[in-house]
Design a protein around this motif. Structure first.
Motif, PDB file in Angstrom:
ATOM      1  N   PHE A 132       0.172   5.285  -7.834  1.00 35.53           N
ATOM      2  CA  PHE A 132      -1.159   5.753  -8.294  1.00 35.53           C
ATOM      3  C   PHE A 132      -1.495   7.193  -8.819  1.00 35.53           C
ATOM      4  CE2 PHE A 132      -5.655   6.657  -8.221  1.00 35.53           C
ATOM      5  CZ  PHE A 132      -6.195   5.990  -9.055  1.00 35.53           C
ATOM      6  N   LEU A 189      -3.050  -7.246  -7.404  1.00 30.77           N
ATOM      7  CA  LEU A 189      -3.226  -6.092  -6.871  1.00 30.77           C
ATOM      8  C   LEU A 189      -3.008  -4.820  -7.698  1.00 30.77           C
ATOM      9  CD1 LEU A 189      -4.140  -4.171  -4.468  1.00 30.77           C
ATOM     10  CD2 LEU A 189      -2.045  -4.885  -3.414  1.00 30.77           C
ATOM     11  N   ALA A 231      -6.729  -1.581   4.011  1.00 30.34           N
ATOM     12  CA  ALA A 231      -6.066  -0.561   3.811  1.00 30.34           C
ATOM     13  C   ALA A 231      -6.274  -0.133   2.153  1.00 30.34           C
ATOM     14  CB  ALA A 231      -4.430  -0.710   3.692  1.00 30.34           C
ATOM     15  N   TYR A 232      -6.602  -1.475   1.240  1.00 30.57           N
ATOM     16  CA  TYR A 232      -7.236  -1.225   0.143  1.00 30.57           C
ATOM     17  C   TYR A 232      -8.362  -0.652   0.079  1.00 30.57           C
ATOM     18  CZ  TYR A 232      -9.264  -2.653  -4.295  1.00 30.57           C
ATOM     19  OH  TYR A 232      -9.805  -2.715  -5.469  1.00 30.57           O
ATOM     20  N   ALA A 247      -8.297   3.035   0.737  1.00 31.98           N
ATOM     21  CA  ALA A 247      -7.545   3.762  -0.248  1.00 31.98           C
ATOM     22  C   ALA A 247      -8.430   3.819  -1.365  1.00 31.98           C
ATOM     23  CB  ALA A 247      -6.106   3.427  -0.734  1.00 31.98           C
ATOM     24  N   PHE A 248      -8.870   2.745  -2.136  1.00 34.49           N
ATOM     25  CA  PHE A 248      -9.336   2.629  -3.468  1.00 34.49           C
ATOM     26  C   PHE A 248     -11.012   2.357  -3.516  1.00 34.49           C
ATOM     27  CE2 PHE A 248      -4.950   1.567  -3.714  1.00 34.49           C
ATOM     28  CZ  PHE A 248      -4.410   2.852  -4.647  1.00 34.49           C
ATOM     29  N   PHE A 302      -6.662   8.438   1.016  1.00 31.28           N
ATOM     30  CA  PHE A 302      -5.290   8.089   0.740  1.00 31.28           C
ATOM     31  C   PHE A 302      -4.353   8.197   1.889  1.00 31.28           C
ATOM     32  CE2 PHE A 302      -5.191   8.726  -4.395  1.00 31.28           C
ATOM     33  CZ  PHE A 302      -5.805   7.421  -4.615  1.00 31.28           C
ATOM     34  N   VAL A 328       1.018  -1.057  -0.033  1.00 31.77           N
ATOM     35  CA  VAL A 328      -0.090   0.180  -0.115  1.00 31.77           C
ATOM     36  C   VAL A 328       0.702   1.244  -0.058  1.00 31.77           C
ATOM     37  CG1 VAL A 328      -2.169   0.255   0.883  1.00 31.77           C
ATOM     38  CG2 VAL A 328      -0.545  -0.846   2.405  1.00 31.77           C
ATOM     39  N   LEU A 329       2.054   1.105   0.759  1.00 30.47           N
ATOM     40  CA  LEU A 329       2.942   2.267   0.907  1.00 30.47           C
ATOM     41  C   LEU A 329       3.482   2.619  -0.605  1.00 30.47           C
ATOM     42  CD1 LEU A 329       4.937   2.104   4.334  1.00 30.47           C
ATOM     43  CD2 LEU A 329       3.013   3.900   3.600  1.00 30.47           C
ATOM     44  N   ILE A 389       0.103   3.772  -3.390  1.00 29.09           N
ATOM     45  CA  ILE A 389      -0.825   4.795  -3.402  1.00 29.09           C
ATOM     46  C   ILE A 389      -0.072   6.209  -4.149  1.00 29.09           C
ATOM     47  CG2 ILE A 389      -1.830   6.671  -1.822  1.00 29.09           C
ATOM     48  CD1 ILE A 389      -2.541   4.275  -0.036  1.00 29.09           C
ATOM     49  N   ALA A 449      -5.178   5.597   4.576  1.00 28.22           N
ATOM     50  CA  ALA A 449      -4.625   4.132   4.071  1.00 28.22           C
ATOM     51  C   ALA A 449      -2.872   4.241   4.267  1.00 28.22           C
ATOM     52  CB  ALA A 449      -4.884   3.903   2.686  1.00 28.22           C
ATOM     53  N   ALA A 450      -2.210   5.124   3.916  1.00 27.95           N
ATOM     54  CA  ALA A 450      -0.965   5.124   4.041  1.00 27.95           C
ATOM     55  C   ALA A 450      -0.541   5.045   5.403  1.00 27.95           C
ATOM     56  CB  ALA A 450      -0.478   6.566   3.387  1.00 27.95           C
ATOM     57  N   ARG A 503      -6.629  12.617  -0.247  1.00 23.72           N
ATOM     58  CA  ARG A 503      -8.043  12.077  -1.021  1.00 23.72           C
ATOM     59  C   ARG A 503      -7.593  11.645  -2.230  1.00 23.72           C
ATOM     60  NH1 ARG A 503     -12.669  12.757   1.198  1.00 23.72           N
ATOM     61  NH2 ARG A 503     -12.966  13.786   3.261  1.00 23.72           N
ATOM     62  N   SER A 504      -8.459  10.928  -2.643  1.00 25.33           N
ATOM     63  CA  SER A 504      -8.380  10.343  -4.147  1.00 25.33           C
ATOM     64  C   SER A 504      -8.910  11.308  -5.236  1.00 25.33           C
ATOM     65  CB  SER A 504      -9.256   9.038  -4.173  1.00 25.33           C
ATOM     66  OG  SER A 504     -10.427   9.192  -4.607  1.00 25.33           O
ATOM     67  N   GLY A 505      -9.632  12.183  -4.772  1.00 22.64           N
ATOM     68  CA  GLY A 505     -10.341  13.094  -5.981  1.00 22.64           C
ATOM     69  C   GLY A 505      -9.167  13.773  -6.650  1.00 22.64           C
ATOM     70  N   ARG A 544      -1.509   8.979 -12.154  1.00 22.42           N
ATOM     71  CA  ARG A 544      -2.629   9.819 -12.499  1.00 22.42           C
ATOM     72  C   ARG A 544      -2.260  11.097 -13.165  1.00 22.42           C
ATOM     73  NH1 ARG A 544      -6.761  10.797  -7.836  1.00 22.42           N
ATOM     74  NH2 ARG A 544      -5.005  11.892  -7.144  1.00 22.42           N
TER      75      ARG A 544
END
Lengths: 272, 309
Positions: A121, A206, B269-270, B273-274, B279, A114-115, A118, B282-283, B64-66, A125
């Motif tokens: 990603f 994943l 965590a997944y 986050a998703f 984010f 996860v570290l 994210i 989750a980190a 955040r994911s936005g 993006r």
């Protein structure tokens, strides 16, 4: 313990290891009618290959396999290209930076993905690479890199330095020595690392789940999971058939590199 | 075993090798090494150190994911929230139960198998091949395969035992069922490493105790186990790290269900986050997992080191 008992114990292991595999095979060869029967049978009464055909009809298996192939080949090639000079330097030149780098490769294994996923990603993006095979390839390269470095470094160290130096003394330049003496000895290790990279990427789930959003870009593991659907209802026959097919490339390549992978892992485990 | 045999060339602690001879050569070498080190360090920095540091940094933000959300530093706020989050504690408890039991069972099962494979028994060839197959299989396929085994209607287990249990959806059975799959999946690496360790135990040691008239059990306890110790410590540590970070297998088997009973920290965590887009949080979870792993490993290695003295 007597020999008979030992044989019995080993038989127990063989059964434990083999039964899920045989059940997968058996399910893949069964007709829907037989699957619905109350008493599950080990050996299909009327074995059929229809499930394999159905699997291709139900999902875009071929497309997914092609996409997985592209990502896996690209991952393997890029990783080895980047890692080979690095591994050579780490194996041949002892320096503080090198030691820290190789130490890091080990330490980084402790961190959960996860570290890494994210931030990757977020970067992808920004680069508009989410939902693309290129983006997934970048992520797979980062994911395969540490072990590839570790493996390649081991293979370089297995090539006696004296050979290289002897060639250099004989008047061949450093590069010529590398090409003529080291490269052929290193080739099997490089192939093993390439195949390892391929398998890792081909099997990976994943990152693909996070990066790829649309069915049109999905890789094989995602498509396989799609068979099950959100409610967990699936046509088990085609699912089993597709699972078997997806395993074939990994198994074949793994059979080729198995021995070398073992020594790579041993080097990691023993030297810690 | 190539990588093991090359020890002589790898003496990192400055053997007699490059010491005094040739100062000028040494200088040229170090410049060349610098040029060579660059391609070595860049991939490690860009692909491994960079993302990780970024990830750790995120743990202290409200990212955040936005796309257009503002991100700001929140200090330890995420950690405070984490500590009061019941789901987090439950997920970590499950993660530890899973990680420790899979690692221990994997080790015991693999040690037994490795001991058997190290002897001249029939079936050895088949067992050797079977023992590495799970290693090569995609985790997704392993998960799907075991779903077929556990399937309540068309599955093997209910047919075999005459039960009507929905193994993967039963509140008390789901975790044990998933642990069995974890053991099955991780046995190859452990077995291969232990077997190689067994083959490296010097034969003379066994001969010496045989002369003393020691039985098989005593031989195992007094020779095999102490000799294997470094290998055992290394592989069980690795296994624990791999297991606690497991995702794909359990995601495919249960998606963390039923009712979160198999929701390992990575699945948690997944989702944060998703699925929900937190984010930063989750980190923070990722950092917390790292701390727990380091603590468990540290304790384990420290105790091993003390006992070895």
């Amino acid at each position: 313990m007597t020999r008979a008992l030992k044989h019995l114990a080993l038989l127990g292991y063989v059964v434990f290891l083999a039964f899920p595999l045989l059940w997968l095979l058996s399910t893949a060869l069964k007709t829907p009618q037989e699957m619905a029967a109350l008493d599950p049978t080990w050996i299909p009464r009327r074995p059929t290959l229809a499930n394999f055909a159905d699997a291709f009809g139900e999902q875009d298996l071929l497309g997914a396999a092609l996409r997985s192939l592209v990502v896996a080949v690209a991952t393997a090639l890029i990783t080895v290209t980047l890692a080979l000079p690095a591994a050579y330097a780490l194996a041949r030149h002892r320096s503080a930076a090198g030691r820290i780098a190789i130490g890091w490769v080990l330490v980084s294994q402790v961190f959960p993905v996860v570290l890494v996923i994210i931030p990757l990603f977020m970067v992808l993006r920004r680069l508009e690479l989410v939902n693309t095979l290129a983006g997934l390839t970048v992520v797979h390269v980062t994911f395969v890199m540490p072990f590839a470095l570790w493996m390649l470094r081991g293979y370089v160290r297995a090539v006696p330095r004296e050979l290289e130096e002897a060639a250099a003394v004989d008047g061949a330049g450093r590069l010529r020595a590398l090409a003529a003496v080291v490269a052929p000895l290193l080739a099997p290790g490089v192939v093993a690392t390439l195949l390892f990279g391929f398998i890792s990427s081909w099997n990976e789930f994943l990152f693909a789940l996070v990066i790829l959003k649309d069915p049109e870009v999905e890789t094989l593991p995602l498509t396989l999971v799609r068979f099950v659907g959100p409610e967990g209802v699936a046509r088990l026959g085609p699912l089993a058939a597709a699972s078997l097919l997806a395993t074939v490339p990994s198994l074949v390549f793994f059979a080729i590199i198995q021995r070398r992978l073992r020594s790579g892992l041993m080097a990691g485990a023993v030297k810690g | 075993m190539t990588a093991l045999a090359e020890r002589p060339y790898g003496g990192s602690r400055g053997g007699p090798q490059g010491g005094s001879q040739g100062g000028s050569q040494g200088g040229r070498r170090s410049r060349g090494a610098l040029a060579l080190m660059l391609p070595a360090l860049v991939p490690v920095l860009v692909f491994s150190v960079g993302p990780l540091l970024y990830g750790i940094l995120l743990a202290f933000t409200d990212a955040r994911s936005g796309r257009n959300t503002e991100t700001s530093f929140v200090g330890l706020e995420n950690f405070a929230e984490l500590l009061s989050d019941g789901d987090f504690w439950e997920s970590f408890r499950i993660g530890l139960v899973w990680g420790l039991s899979v690692t221990v069972l994997q080790f015991l099962a693999s040690l037994g198998l490795a001991l058997l494979l190290n002897q001249d028994l029939r079936l050895r060839g088949v067992a050797r091949v079977l023992a590495v197959v799970p290693w090569a299989m995609p985790p997704v396929v392993i998960g799907l395969m075991w779903r077929l085994v556990y399937h309540p209607d068309a599955g093997l287990l209910n047919g075999l035992f005459g039960t009507r249990v929905d193994w993967l959806h039963d509140f008390s059975l789901a975790l044990p069922a998933v642990i069995v799959v974890g053991v099955w999946t991780g046995m190859p690496q452990t077995t291969v490493v232990l077997l190689a360790g067994l083959q490296n135990v010097p034969k003379e040691l066994y001969e010496a105790v045989s002369v003393d008239g020691a039985g098989a059990w005593r031989r195992f306890w007094n020779v095999t186990l102490p000799q294997l110790r470094p290998v055992i410590v290394a592989i069980t540590s690795l296994d624990f790290v791999w297991n606690i970070n497991q995702f794909s297998l359990v995601y495919v088997l249960t998606q963390g269900g039923p009712g979160g009973r198999t929701r390992l920290p990575m699945l948690f965590a997944y989702e944060e986050a998703f699925r929900y887009g937190f984010f930063g949080y989750a980190a923070t979870l990722g950092v917390a997992i790292t701390i727990v792993v380091l603590a468990v490993l540290g304790l384990y290695l420290w105790r091993q080191a003390r006992e070895a003295d």
